[in-house]
Design a protein around this motif. Structure first.
Motif, PDB file in Angstrom:
ATOM      1  N   ILE A 118      88.753  79.265  53.154  1.00 43.93           N
ATOM      2  CA  ILE A 118      88.978  78.605  51.865  1.00 43.93           C
ATOM      3  C   ILE A 118      89.661  79.550  50.886  1.00 43.93           C
ATOM      4  N   LEU A 119      89.286  80.808  50.927  1.00 40.43           N
ATOM      5  CA  LEU A 119      89.837  81.780  49.981  1.00 40.43           C
ATOM      6  C   LEU A 119      91.138  82.391  50.496  1.00 40.43           C
ATOM      7  N   VAL A 140      92.328  69.716  45.887  1.00 40.30           N
ATOM      8  CA  VAL A 140      91.430  70.615  46.611  1.00 40.30           C
ATOM      9  C   VAL A 140      91.337  70.263  48.096  1.00 40.30           C
ATOM     10  N   ARG A 193      88.860  91.016  43.323  1.00 39.33           N
ATOM     11  CA  ARG A 193      89.323  89.630  43.354  1.00 39.33           C
ATOM     12  C   ARG A 193      88.374  88.773  42.530  1.00 39.33           C
ATOM     13  N   LYS A 227      86.343  74.061  45.707  1.00 45.65           N
ATOM     14  CA  LYS A 227      86.392  73.887  47.157  1.00 45.65           C
ATOM     15  C   LYS A 227      85.145  74.500  47.805  1.00 45.65           C
ATOM     16  N   LEU A 228      84.769  75.671  47.336  1.00 45.37           N
ATOM     17  CA  LEU A 228      83.564  76.320  47.863  1.00 45.37           C
ATOM     18  C   LEU A 228      82.324  75.461  47.622  1.00 45.37           C
ATOM     19  N   LYS A 266      89.871  76.133  41.256  1.00 42.59           N
ATOM     20  CA  LYS A 266      90.087  75.322  42.459  1.00 42.59           C
ATOM     21  C   LYS A 266      89.342  75.888  43.661  1.00 42.59           C
ATOM     22  N   GLU A 267      89.331  77.219  43.756  1.00 41.14           N
ATOM     23  CA  GLU A 267      88.615  77.859  44.865  1.00 41.14           C
ATOM     24  C   GLU A 267      87.111  77.614  44.738  1.00 41.14           C
ATOM     25  N   LEU A 304      87.726  84.572  41.461  1.00 42.07           N
ATOM     26  CA  LEU A 304      88.050  83.287  42.066  1.00 42.07           C
ATOM     27  C   LEU A 304      88.558  82.299  41.026  1.00 42.07           C
ATOM     28  N   GLN A 305      89.518  81.486  41.437  1.00 42.36           N
ATOM     29  CA  GLN A 305      90.082  80.445  40.573  1.00 42.36           C
ATOM     30  C   GLN A 305      89.185  79.209  40.612  1.00 42.36           C
TER      31      GLN A 305
END
Ligand SMILES: [Zn+2]
Length: 153
Positions: free
Chosen positions: A30-31, A105, A63, A72-73, A68-69, A65-66
């Motif tokens: 996903i990432l 997503v 890093r 999704k997670l 969208k990420e 996370l955005q």
């Protein structure tokens, strides 16, 4: 404690904890973390967690996370927690939460859906159930259940 012993602390980056056991590889996917990446990534699979079971933990250096990420997670690991680390300290910690709607997503599984046939239409779903997760396409009303969604990751 257990977790700290098994994976070293990171200076700056993101820790994703309480991932369902065995799902950390999907988290990496996903990432977009692959063999070609540049970040230092630590993965612990099936770490003992409390009395009951096991969990996975992923640490990614340098890093953040955005949204969208994170969205999704949340579809994969709704109970995961995110810690943002700066200079070895946790500066922010929060639990993932499944939003009411997701956009761009996941892809609709209806091959005739406008989001599949006419680029560029961004996919858009409403969450109609959280446990288990069920989402519904805003364009064609196709619903997708948890196994279908997880298969995409
Ligand atoms: Zn659709």
């Amino acid at each position: 404690m257990e977790t700290t012993l098994k994976i070293s602390k990171i200076k700056d980056g993101t820790v994703i904890d309480h991932i369902p056991a065995g799902k950390s590889l999907k988290v990496l996917s996903i990432l977009g973390i692959s063999e070609a990446g540049e970040s230092t990534v630590s993965v612990a699979m099936r770490v003992q967690s409390g009395q009951l079971g096991h969990k996975d933990v992923v640490k990614i250096e340098n890093r953040t996370l955005q949204k969208k990420e994170l969205d999704k997670l949340s579809l994969l690991a709704p109970n995961a927690s995110i810690s943002i680390i700066k200079n070895f300290e946790i500066v922010k910690k929060f639990n993932l939460s499944i939003p009411d709607a997701i956009s761009g997503v996941v892809e609709c599984q209806n091959q005739n859906c406008i989001t599949k046939t006419r680029e560029p239409v961004t996919s858009s779903f409403r969450i109609i159930s959280r446990k288990p997760i069920v989402i519904k396409c805003d364009f064609c009303e196709r619903t997708m259940n948890e196994p279908e969604i997880h298969q995409l990751f």
